[in-house]
Design an enzyme around this catalytic site. Structure first.
Site, mmCIF file in Angstrom:
data_model
loop_
_atom_site.group_PDB
_atom_site.id
_atom_site.type_symbol
_atom_site.label_atom_id
_atom_site.label_comp_id
_atom_site.label_asym_id
_atom_site.label_seq_id
_atom_site.Cartn_x
_atom_site.Cartn_y
_atom_site.Cartn_z
ATOM 1 C CG ASP A 535 -14.686 2.001 -0.286
ATOM 2 O OD1 ASP A 535 -14.802 1.993 0.786
ATOM 3 O OD2 ASP A 535 -14.790 1.226 -1.304
ATOM 4 C CD GLU A 615 19.876 -3.876 -5.733
ATOM 5 O OE1 GLU A 615 19.325 -3.301 -6.951
ATOM 6 O OE2 GLU A 615 20.070 -5.175 -5.998
#
Ligand code: GLA
Length: 750
Positions: A535, A615
């Site tokens: 928020d 990777e």
């Protein structure tokens, strides 16, 4: 001047670049809300307020002969309970004689330059903007109560903020039963409500409902803004789309209990009330005491939802988040949570730092489990001193190791919590929120500290400071891992227990401010089991928040898209995690995971020791790509591109730089098909006169049929597209095949 008052007609005009907000004082000194929407010049919009006798809607005593004038139908700027307004109200009070009536009339106003702070609460900052503030005082002369309505008008940014302060001027105490930040009546509108509901690990899902004649309440009683209902709502035309139609946003700058109530009244107008939720709330006001509500950020767009989101993204990024972190490059991080959970020691952490460094990662974050007696989630919270058994060299040694490799170091805390099995709880059992006559409801086997008590906040600050001072720490992840229940403070009398939840938030904000003030260079990332406190209140202190405990990329598409309606991508903590994913078991290609995580603050949440050499090489590429597009992603304008109706096939979104010279388009196929429709998208926000070329393509597609592989179509790169063509004619991509295929296209203006 953004704020004007017409003395003769008694009208307030709040004017921004593209919007206008009007209030009028009527003949009975009632303050009415007459308009909010697209600019209307200086026309007095009170003609929209129709005085019609509705029956059973009473009249003010002094106007009892005018039956068309009723508190039940007038559009009040701040509605109160008890004086004939039967719709959902913004405020309620119990006076010392038991009366529950509050009847507010206009008293005075003042205008000032610049944006003021909001005492003890987060707010929208305005130091760098041309902001005017309006304060309007309303009073109830009988009760001797004043309400000061405060407005911040951000003219250039098309934003208006509101909050209210309720003050008891009477010698006798009164008890507030409700104190919302705002109410607003949208006259004669037929609208949809868009709200962002969810659950742990699936936050901010977009739900759009047509408003009907009832009261629709969105809110949280969990002590946090919650995973379940974000304190942000949108009201829009029934036919509003991403790029057309009227829409209004209401976002609360608050992290605790809240309620957004929307009522369609008997005459077909809509009332919106937003603020601290009234259930469980009360606040005692003695003589001269006042209560300040959280602030609300309001925005209006006449051009659909994308524009509304843009208005919020800009104000959150530039005026809510701490400005120290606005333009500095945030490091790509690796967090060990999903890599090790509680199972680590000094040696394994060193290895993770080394492997992360090798892959080009810029910061290591040590998550839960480094302190107290914390080998699982049943003990140790509250004991913020290092666990010497796991980390004999303390935090210092691991932070120094990261530093020696040129990496930053970050640390996890959960400051507002305590386990029963902790030294802190054994010493101060009364410091936990708990109804003294009951066994508490447990959440993750932990209790919530009573942050309404200053001594608790002081203690936690000091123990955090000791750890922070022991090492070079650049970042803090601030967690909150349960909902609050049994909200009872042992330090407050019976008639003040309704204040605890809000006093708790004030204590938490105080602690956050102290950490910010004493360690201004430390960047914080908010967290609450992922996005349970996502928020604008938390963003005032920490410029980013871990978006969700669900790190699975395809679920994240929806979580991040929903979050993006109100909050910019620069606030969304977003990481690449292992495949198969730990939360839902889904396997998603590495590149697709990276393309999705790049639309956030970007990082990795896995064990780099388990990665193959290829990777690791891939990570290097991804980090350098993200850094290359950093400004564009973090500061560019974001557009949702895919249409909700076709979203089951693919999700697409786009960033455009401020000067429109470059754009990044991402597309992920979520429902791969044989012989599919062409993935067709219309781009947004480009320079219509500009000529663009595809400058780079990053795609997961490796096993596509020859004729379908985007990578193999190199001649495509040679095409020059006008901005107008890409926006009006669109872009028709080749079909993408395979497992969750994705493509990220970088466009450059020539
Ligand atoms: C919460 C957070 C996670 C992790 C754990 C640690 O769930 O969201 O990222 O920090 O706590 O307990």
């Amino acid at each position: 001047m953004a704020i004007n008052f017409n003395e003769k007609k008694k009208i307030f005009f709040l004017t921004t670049k593209n919007t206008e907000y009007q209030m009028k004082i009527n003949e009975y000194d009632m303050l009415l809300h007459t308009y909010y929407g697209a600019s209307v010049g200086k026309t007095d919009m009170s003609y929209l307020v129709r005085e019609i006798d509705r029956g059973f809607s009473g009249n003010p005593y002094e106007g009892r002969d005018k039956r068309g004038i009723s508190p039940d139908t007038l559009p009040f700027e701040y509605s109160t309970y008890g004086a004939g307004d039967f719709r959902v109200n913004a405020a309620g009070v119990i006076l010392s004689n038991g009366s529950r009536t509050m009847d507010l009339r206009y008293k005075s106003y003042s205008v000032s330059e610049g944006k003021k702070e909001l005492s003890g609460l987060p707010y929208v900052r305005g130091e760098e903007d041309n902001v005017q503030m309006l304060e309007i005082i309303l009073e109830d002369k009988t009760a001797n109560i004043e309400v000061c309505l405060t407005y911040g008008v951000f003219e250039e940014k098309d934003i208006i903020t509101r909050s209210a302060m309720i003050k008891n001027n009477s010698d006798k105490p009164c008890q507030l039963t409700k104190a919302a930040s705002m109410s607003m009546d949208l006259l004669h509108k037929k609208m949809d409500l868009i709200h962002f509901h969810g659950r742990h690990a699936m936050e901010r899902q977009v739900e759009r409902v047509q408003l009907t004649h009832d009261i629709h309440v969105v809110g949280s009683k969990r002590g946090t803004s919650s995973h379940h209902n974000n304190p942000f709502i949108i009201l829009c035309d029934h036919d509003a789309t991403e790029n057309n139609g009227e829409c209004y946003g209401f976002m609360l700058v608050y992290s605790g209990n809240h309620a957004e109530e929307i009522e369609v009244d008997q005459a077909g107008s809509i009332r919106v009330v937003s603020g601290i939720g009234s259930e469980g709330f009360s606040w005692l006001l003695n003589k001269d005491e006042s209560f300040v509500t959280p602030e609300i950020i309001m925005a209006y767009s006449g051009n659909g939802l994308n524009e509304l989101s843009y208005l919020y993204h800009r104000i959150i990024r530039e005026n809510v988040c701490p400005k120290e972190f606005r333009d500095v490059k945030r490091p790509v991080l690796i967090n060990n949570w999903e890599g090790t959970y509680f199972n680590f020691d000094e040696k394994s952490l060193f290895e993770i730092v080394d492997a992360g460094h090798e892959a080009g990662i810029e910061m290591f974050v040590l998550d839960d489990g480094w302190f107290g007696k914390r080998d699982d989630d049943n003990s140790g919270l509250g004991d913020w001193f290092v666990n010497d058994r796991k980390l004999p060299g303390g935090i210092t040694k691991i932070a120094e190791h990261a530093d020696s490799l040129g990496m930053k170091f970050g640390l996890w805390f959960e400051p507002e919590m305590v386990n029963e099995d902790s030294d802190l709880f054994r010493t101060h059992p009364d410091w936990a929120l708990c109804d003294p006559d009951r066994k508490p409801v447990m959440g993750r086997n932990q209790l919530v500290l009573d942050m309404s008590r200053k001594e608790v906040v002081d203690y936690i600050f000091e123990s955090m400071a000791k750890v922070i001072d022991s090492a070079k720490i650049s970042y803090i992840k601030w967690d909150f891992n349960r909902s609050m229940a049994n909200i009872y403070s042992n330090a407050l009398p019976a008639d003040r227990q309704g204040e605890v939840a809000h006093r708790f938030m004030l204590g938490t904000y105080d602690l956050l401010s102290r950490i910010r003030k004493n360690y201004p260079e430390i960047m914080m990332e908010g967290c609450s089991g992922g996005g349970g406190r996502f928020d604008a209140g938390i963003l005032f202190y920490s410029p980013q928040i871990w978006c969700s405990d669900n790190s699975e990329a395809i679920n994240r598409l929806k979580i991040q898209k929903g979050t993006g309606f109100g909050y910019p991508v620069s606030t969304m903590g977003s990481h690449v995690s292992a495949s198969p994913n730990h939360q839902n078991g889904r396997e998603v290609p590495f590149i697709t995971r990276a393309i999705i995580a790049m639309s956030g603050t970007f990082g990795y949440e896995l064990d780099p020791r388990k990665l193959s050499d290829e990777e690791k090489e891939e990570i290097k590429k991804e980090v350098s790509l993200f850094n290359r597009y950093y400004d564009l992603i973090q500061r560019g304008r974001y557009f949702r591109i895919s249409n909700e109706k076709t979203e089951d096939y693919f999700t697409s979104w786009q960033f455009v730089s401020g000067d429109k010279s470059e754009s990044l388009v991402s597309l992920v196929v979520t429902d791969v098909r044989a012989n599919p429709e062409i993935p067709f998208i219309k781009l947004q926000g480009l320079d219509p006169e500009g000529e663009y070329v595809i400058d780079n393509i990053f795609t997961s597609v490796t096993n596509a049929p020859e004729e379908a592989g985007i990578k193999s179509k190199e001649e495509k790169d040679k095409i020059r597209y006008s901005g107008r063509a890409l926006m009006n004619g669109g872009l028709a991509l080749d079909p993408l095949y395979g497992v969750y295929p994705s493509v990220q296209i970088h466009l450059k203006r020539l």
